[in-house]
Design an enzyme around this catalytic site. Structure first.
Site, PDB file in Angstrom:
ATOM      1  N   HIS A 101      -3.516  -1.399   2.813  1.00 19.13           N
ATOM      2  CA  HIS A 101      -2.210  -1.811   3.210  1.00 19.13           C
ATOM      3  C   HIS A 101      -0.915  -1.032   2.993  1.00 19.13           C
ATOM      4  CE1 HIS A 101      -3.708  -2.148  -1.016  1.00 19.13           C
ATOM      5  NE2 HIS A 101      -2.036  -2.322  -1.483  1.00 19.13           N
ATOM      6  N   HIS A 103       3.026  -0.457   1.420  1.00 14.28           N
ATOM      7  CA  HIS A 103       4.236  -0.921   0.531  1.00 14.28           C
ATOM      8  C   HIS A 103       5.378  -0.500   1.038  1.00 14.28           C
ATOM      9  CE1 HIS A 103       1.690  -2.249  -3.170  1.00 14.28           C
ATOM     10  NE2 HIS A 103       0.546  -1.302  -2.746  1.00 14.28           N
TER      11      HIS A 103
END
Length: 138
Positions: A101, A103
């Protein structure tokens, strides 16, 4: 492919309801549940990849395209002073959920967000050794 016991797979694929700002066939962008700053979001691929080392080129490129799209939208819509794009791989780098992932963290001059390191010194021998070891794999 989803991984049954992965919380981010469940969030990205709608098995768990979340507050999202963007979604397409490849990724879902959700607001971080414990944000570093207002507007902190996570770009989650819908397919499971533990980290960047497992990520295929197509998904990798798409994630960064979405990051760019969102960064430009944030720039037009929000009043912030900067933006961090952070992606961690492995515990030593701060990865706590082992589903790739990215950010996006809007930054404000007076915020208390810590995304920094102490600057070191350049050592040409170290750089040349790293180049010799890595270049054959590129």
């Amino acid at each position: 492919m989803k991984k049954d016991n992965c919380i981010f797979c469940k969030l990205a694929n709608g098995d768990i309801e979340t507050n999202s700002i963007y979604e397409d066939d490849v990724v879902k962008v959700i607001f971080d549940a414990s944000p570093a700053a207002d507007g902190h979001v996570l770009i989650l691929p819908k397919n499971h990849f533990d980290n960047i080392y497992e990520l295929d080129d197509e998904t990798s490129g798409h994630v960064f395209q979405v990051a760019t799209k969102l960064a430009k939208a944030y720039r037009k819509a929000l009043d912030f002073d900067g933006l961090n794009i952070v992606q961690n791989n492995g515990e030593a780098a701060g990865q706590t959920v082992f589903h790739f992932h990215m950010h996006l963290i809007p930054r404000y001059k007076a915020d208390k967000v810590k995304v920094c390191w102490e600057q070191g010194k350049v050592d040409d021998d170290v750089i040349n050794t790293i180049k010799e070891k890595v270049t054959p794999f590129l």
